[in-house]
Design a protein around this motif. Sequence first.
Motif, PDB file in Angstrom:
ATOM      1  N   GLY A   1       0.806  -1.210   0.000  1.00 15.57           N
ATOM      2  CA  GLY A   1       0.000   0.000   0.000  1.00 15.57           C
ATOM      3  C   GLY A   1       0.837   1.257   0.000  1.00 15.57           C
ATOM      4  N   ILE A   2       1.887   1.284   0.839  1.00 15.78           N
ATOM      5  CA  ILE A   2       2.766   2.456   0.898  1.00 15.78           C
ATOM      6  C   ILE A   2       3.452   2.682  -0.446  1.00 15.78           C
ATOM      7  CG2 ILE A   2       4.925   3.333   1.879  1.00 15.78           C
ATOM      8  CD1 ILE A   2       4.090   2.149   4.545  1.00 15.78           C
ATOM      9  N   SER A   3       3.907   1.599  -1.066  1.00 20.15           N
ATOM     10  CA  SER A   3       4.638   1.734  -2.322  1.00 20.15           C
ATOM     11  C   SER A   3       3.766   2.301  -3.432  1.00 20.15           C
ATOM     12  CB  SER A   3       5.217   0.378  -2.751  1.00 20.15           C
ATOM     13  OG  SER A   3       4.182  -0.518  -3.108  1.00 20.15           O
ATOM     14  N   GLN A   4       2.454   2.131  -3.312  1.00 18.03           N
ATOM     15  CA  GLN A   4       1.565   2.655  -4.354  1.00 18.03           C
ATOM     16  C   GLN A   4       0.895   3.968  -3.940  1.00 18.03           C
ATOM     17  OE1 GLN A   4      -0.486  -0.344  -6.895  1.00 18.03           O
ATOM     18  NE2 GLN A   4      -0.255  -1.679  -5.129  1.00 18.03           N
ATOM     19  N   ALA A   5       0.382   4.017  -2.709  1.00 16.64           N
ATOM     20  CA  ALA A   5      -0.337   5.225  -2.285  1.00 16.64           C
ATOM     21  C   ALA A   5       0.583   6.435  -2.191  1.00 16.64           C
ATOM     22  CB  ALA A   5      -1.017   4.976  -0.938  1.00 16.64           C
ATOM     23  N   SER A   6       1.863   6.203  -1.853  1.00 15.41           N
ATOM     24  CA  SER A   6       2.791   7.332  -1.751  1.00 15.41           C
ATOM     25  C   SER A   6       3.157   7.893  -3.120  1.00 15.41           C
ATOM     26  CB  SER A   6       4.068   6.902  -1.014  1.00 15.41           C
ATOM     27  OG  SER A   6       4.707   5.831  -1.684  1.00 15.41           O
ATOM     28  N   SER A   7       2.656   7.263  -4.185  1.00 15.29           N
ATOM     29  CA  SER A   7       2.962   7.741  -5.538  1.00 15.29           C
ATOM     30  C   SER A   7       2.477   9.152  -5.783  1.00 15.29           C
ATOM     31  CB  SER A   7       2.337   6.800  -6.579  1.00 15.29           C
ATOM     32  OG  SER A   7       2.901   5.511  -6.497  1.00 15.29           O
ATOM     33  N   VAL A   8       1.445   9.558  -5.044  1.00 16.33           N
ATOM     34  CA  VAL A   8       0.942  10.917  -5.238  1.00 16.33           C
ATOM     35  C   VAL A   8       2.012  11.935  -4.852  1.00 16.33           C
ATOM     36  CG1 VAL A   8      -0.078  11.184  -2.932  1.00 16.33           C
ATOM     37  CG2 VAL A   8      -1.075  12.391  -4.882  1.00 16.33           C
ATOM     38  N   LEU A   9       2.872  11.591  -3.881  1.00 19.68           N
ATOM     39  CA  LEU A   9       3.970  12.483  -3.505  1.00 19.68           C
ATOM     40  C   LEU A   9       4.972  12.594  -4.646  1.00 19.68           C
ATOM     41  CD1 LEU A   9       5.635  14.164  -1.501  1.00 19.68           C
ATOM     42  CD2 LEU A   9       6.608  12.017  -0.641  1.00 19.68           C
ATOM     43  N   GLY A  10       5.335  11.448  -5.230  1.00 23.25           N
ATOM     44  CA  GLY A  10       6.268  11.481  -6.352  1.00 23.25           C
ATOM     45  C   GLY A  10       5.704  12.233  -7.541  1.00 23.25           C
ATOM     46  N   GLY A  11       4.407  12.024  -7.819  1.00 25.17           N
ATOM     47  CA  GLY A  11       3.778  12.746  -8.915  1.00 25.17           C
ATOM     48  C   GLY A  11       3.767  14.239  -8.677  1.00 25.17           C
ATOM     49  N   PHE A  12       3.506  14.638  -7.429  1.00 23.68           N
ATOM     50  CA  PHE A  12       3.501  16.059  -7.078  1.00 23.68           C
ATOM     51  C   PHE A  12       4.886  16.678  -7.279  1.00 23.68           C
ATOM     52  CE2 PHE A  12       4.644  19.057  -3.661  1.00 23.68           C
ATOM     53  CZ  PHE A  12       3.855  20.129  -4.026  1.00 23.68           C
ATOM     54  N   LEU A  13       5.929  16.016  -6.769  1.00 18.60           N
ATOM     55  CA  LEU A  13       7.285  16.552  -6.898  1.00 18.60           C
ATOM     56  C   LEU A  13       7.703  16.659  -8.360  1.00 18.60           C
ATOM     57  CD1 LEU A  13       9.115  14.675  -3.990  1.00 18.60           C
ATOM     58  CD2 LEU A  13       8.451  17.087  -4.061  1.00 18.60           C
ATOM     59  N   ALA A  14       7.314  15.655  -9.167  1.00 20.34           N
ATOM     60  CA  ALA A  14       7.688  15.673 -10.577  1.00 20.34           C
ATOM     61  C   ALA A  14       7.009  16.815 -11.320  1.00 20.34           C
ATOM     62  CB  ALA A  14       7.328  14.330 -11.225  1.00 20.34           C
TER      63      ALA A  14
END
Length: 621
Positions: free
Chosen positions: A120-133
């Motif tokens: 769950g962490i590996s997928q749900a935290s993707s919004v953080l990576g998308g935001f930074l990108a």
Amino acid sequence: MEAREIKSPINFSETPPILGDNTDSCRGKKLGIYFLESDERKTAIGGGYVGGTTPVNIRGKPITDLSRTGGWIAAFFIFGNEMAERMAYFGLSVNMVAFMFYVMHRPFSSSANAVNIFLGISQASSVLGGFLADAYLGRYWTIAIFTTIYLAGLTGITLCATMSVLVPNQDQCDQLSLLLGNCEPAKPWQMLYLYVVLYITGFGAAGIRPCVSSFGADQFDERSTDYKSHLDRFFNFFYLSVTVGAIVAFTMVVYIQMKHGWGSAFGSLAIAMGISNMVFFVGTPLYRHRLPGGSPLTRVAQVLVAAFRKRNASFSTSEFVGLYEVPGIRSAIKGSGKIAHTDEFRFLDKAALQLKEDGTNPSPWRLCTVTQVEEVKILLKLIPIPSCTIILSLILTEYLTLSVQQAYTLNTHMAQLKLPVTCMPVFPGLSIFLILSLYYSIFVPLSRRITGHPHGASQLQRVGIGLAVSILSVAWAGVFESFRRNYAIKHGYEAIFLTAMPNLSAYWLLIQYCLIGIAEVFCIVGLLEFLYQEAPDAMRSVGSAYAAVAGGLGCFAASILNSIIKSVTGNVKEGQPSWLSQNINAGRFDYFYWLLTVLSVINFCGFLYLARRYNYRTNSY
């Protein structure tokens, strides 16, 4: 000059048109009042591209000769990174439960929940990576940073499996002792170390998952007449690389673990990730980049605040000038083209409501462009579609643990070959590989005759097909589990649940595996393409993160659902096992699968309703 997200120009270039008193008529039209563009909004423009979407090199300069960059060659360098990440993801998902049970001496249920949280962490935290990108780093640097974090986490897991000081004493811990819980448990600090490095690995995926697919799609020329065809094939090949990584994880990594131990298995994942990182960096001169458009969260907040501040303003007031937008084809948002006005979420239009009282230099928290408002509308409009795939992710998560428990009770021999139980999840990957290989030669021509769609089916139709097939998969799982349990009880295997029944083959599980693999192909690939094309130009990483977040929520939902089922259906005092009892023959996995079937049918009906109401967006004016 101080940079702003939104800034009105000093002078108006034209007189705003006078609006009539017919409010409904005015609100039903696309209203645009064009103003002079301020210097702060200038972005690099290439010939033929909508403003802000021009490909640039790694230094942020426009690429003059696109023929020397991008395309399929650049995309294949990117495929390798995703393949290694998914190899590690699936390698950990299938092996970590067994590692925690056999080496760290944790109960099977708590081990499965810990892995579900990692997934769950590996997928749900993707919004953080998308935001930074999208906001600051760009997709390339986000991938580069987070793959390094991912590699650090895998290295830490390898050390845990290699150094005896990081695991409990393994002496006098046989299978019977494990089942009875008599093995020496892991010390709290040992479990803390494992959880930290495991979740660091999961956090590393945050910048890979939402960016790799979008960065790969960025390599294709939007001006090309074959752009949509290339994009369609790219997402299929992209998911093929995901599948290859999964197949390797379920076969070679499992083989390495059996032959050479846990340290070698986890070490092979770290080595693969390190090699893929090097390959990704080697391709740097070939990549096309998109300029980050500034903080999407800031722009969203500005729209919400501006709309709230003008909530009482009327479109028919004499103070109404028009809906604010900059002139020409360029957007005020770096990295984005203009987006046409729509009539959805009309309450947000007040954020772009230009009033006389706004003056010549209004606050960006009081006046936004139409494009900025439409970005927020699109983000809101997209949410329901990936939300409908949460149940599919939940089913996939349950299959990774429950079907392995089923396989322990079944005969896994294929002729003279005995397949390890942990290799069973390879079959969905093989079915995905087969379907993707035949997709353009069989499915597309057949479905094109039925639907008339040039690609065989629209993106939402493919998502719907995937959800429908997932219902068949989980329904069959319930049917077979009912038969398997009755067979075990009838032949005296109820108490010895880790003993394989020689006359009942594990390959009956292939039906549910293959069906869920087909469901993944249609649903996830269609969803990724849908999100990339529908998301705003400057928020495509965030858009792609929607799919990963839905996957992560599915993992969390699986853990929550498991806990609820155990507490509701089991009673320790009365000796009543729960549906998800560790003794699978005493539990009722079949009831659980039927519950998932009912939830899937309800979800599918909801998706059909939402898909029929969805209107694909217009890209620009």
